[in-house]
Write a protein that holds these residues in place. Sequence first.
Motif, PDB file in Angstrom:
ATOM      1  N   THR A   1      -3.296  12.660  -9.945  1.00  0.00           N
ATOM      2  CA  THR A   1      -4.479  12.604  -9.634  1.00  0.00           C
ATOM      3  C   THR A   1      -4.787  11.743  -8.168  1.00  0.00           C
ATOM      4  N   GLN A   2      -6.100  11.837  -7.633  1.00  0.00           N
ATOM      5  CA  GLN A   2      -6.467  11.042  -6.375  1.00  0.00           C
ATOM      6  C   GLN A   2      -6.141   9.481  -6.840  1.00  0.00           C
ATOM      7  N   ARG A   3      -6.474   9.177  -8.062  1.00  0.00           N
ATOM      8  CA  ARG A   3      -6.568   7.668  -8.226  1.00  0.00           C
ATOM      9  C   ARG A   3      -4.887   7.421  -8.507  1.00  0.00           C
ATOM     10  N   GLY A   4      -4.139   8.126  -8.900  1.00  0.00           N
ATOM     11  CA  GLY A   4      -2.642   7.932  -9.085  1.00  0.00           C
ATOM     12  C   GLY A   4      -1.982   7.870  -7.651  1.00  0.00           C
ATOM     13  N   PHE A   5      -2.495   8.914  -6.920  1.00  0.00           N
ATOM     14  CA  PHE A   5      -1.767   8.947  -5.573  1.00  0.00           C
ATOM     15  C   PHE A   5      -2.196   7.685  -4.905  1.00  0.00           C
ATOM     16  N   SER A   6      -3.600   7.261  -4.876  1.00  0.00           N
ATOM     17  CA  SER A   6      -4.007   5.941  -4.189  1.00  0.00           C
ATOM     18  C   SER A   6      -3.126   4.828  -4.712  1.00  0.00           C
ATOM     19  N   MET A   7      -2.671   4.748  -5.985  1.00  0.00           N
ATOM     20  CA  MET A   7      -2.138   3.655  -6.643  1.00  0.00           C
ATOM     21  C   MET A   7      -0.726   3.414  -5.983  1.00  0.00           C
ATOM     22  N   VAL A   8       0.156   4.808  -5.819  1.00  0.00           N
ATOM     23  CA  VAL A   8       1.524   4.699  -5.362  1.00  0.00           C
ATOM     24  C   VAL A   8       1.399   4.169  -3.973  1.00  0.00           C
ATOM     25  N   GLU A   9       0.498   4.957  -3.160  1.00  0.00           N
ATOM     26  CA  GLU A   9       0.442   4.593  -1.783  1.00  0.00           C
ATOM     27  C   GLU A   9       0.232   3.086  -1.630  1.00  0.00           C
ATOM     28  N   HIS A  10      -0.540   2.471  -2.366  1.00  0.00           N
ATOM     29  CA  HIS A  10      -0.845   1.096  -2.053  1.00  0.00           C
ATOM     30  C   HIS A  10       0.321  -0.025  -2.634  1.00  0.00           C
ATOM     31  N   ASP A  11       1.322   0.780  -3.741  1.00  0.00           N
ATOM     32  CA  ASP A  11       2.274   0.031  -4.224  1.00  0.00           C
ATOM     33  C   ASP A  11       3.412  -0.106  -3.123  1.00  0.00           C
ATOM     34  N   ARG A  12       3.439   1.169  -2.616  1.00  0.00           N
ATOM     35  CA  ARG A  12       4.588   1.671  -1.614  1.00  0.00           C
ATOM     36  C   ARG A  12       4.262   0.606  -0.376  1.00  0.00           C
ATOM     37  N   GLY A  13       3.202   0.407  -0.038  1.00  0.00           N
ATOM     38  CA  GLY A  13       2.763  -0.450   1.054  1.00  0.00           C
ATOM     39  C   GLY A  13       3.118  -2.006   0.777  1.00  0.00           C
ATOM     40  N   ARG A  14       3.034  -2.321  -0.550  1.00  0.00           N
ATOM     41  CA  ARG A  14       3.001  -3.431  -0.892  1.00  0.00           C
ATOM     42  C   ARG A  14       4.620  -3.856  -0.994  1.00  0.00           C
ATOM     43  N   LEU A  15       5.251  -2.913  -1.447  1.00  0.00           N
ATOM     44  CA  LEU A  15       6.745  -2.919  -1.308  1.00  0.00           C
ATOM     45  C   LEU A  15       7.426  -3.160  -0.077  1.00  0.00           C
TER      46      LEU A  15
END
Length: 70
Positions: free
Chosen positions: A51-65
Motif C-alpha cells: 500500500t502507499q503506507r507500506g511503500f513509504s515505510m520501506v523507502e524510509h527504512d532503506r534510507g535509514r539503512l
Amino acid sequence: MIKIMVLLHAAEGREWQTPPKGTSLKTLFEAQEQGLVEVRGEFQKRQFRLTQRGFSMVEHDRGRLAARRS
C-alpha cells in the motif's frame, strides 16, 4: 515486526507479486492488518502488493539503512 520488514523489503515496487518463499500466511495477514500490504488470491496463488503506507515505510527504512552504512 522483523518478518513483516523482510516481506516489505522483498517487494519490487507496488505491483502484485508472490510473497517470498517461507513467508507465512500469518505474516501476510499481520502486514495487511497494519495497512502495509493488500493480499489477494488463495493458497499457492496468493499475491500481495504494498500500500502507499507500506511503500513509504520501506523507502524510509532503506534510507535509514543507507545512512547507517555511510
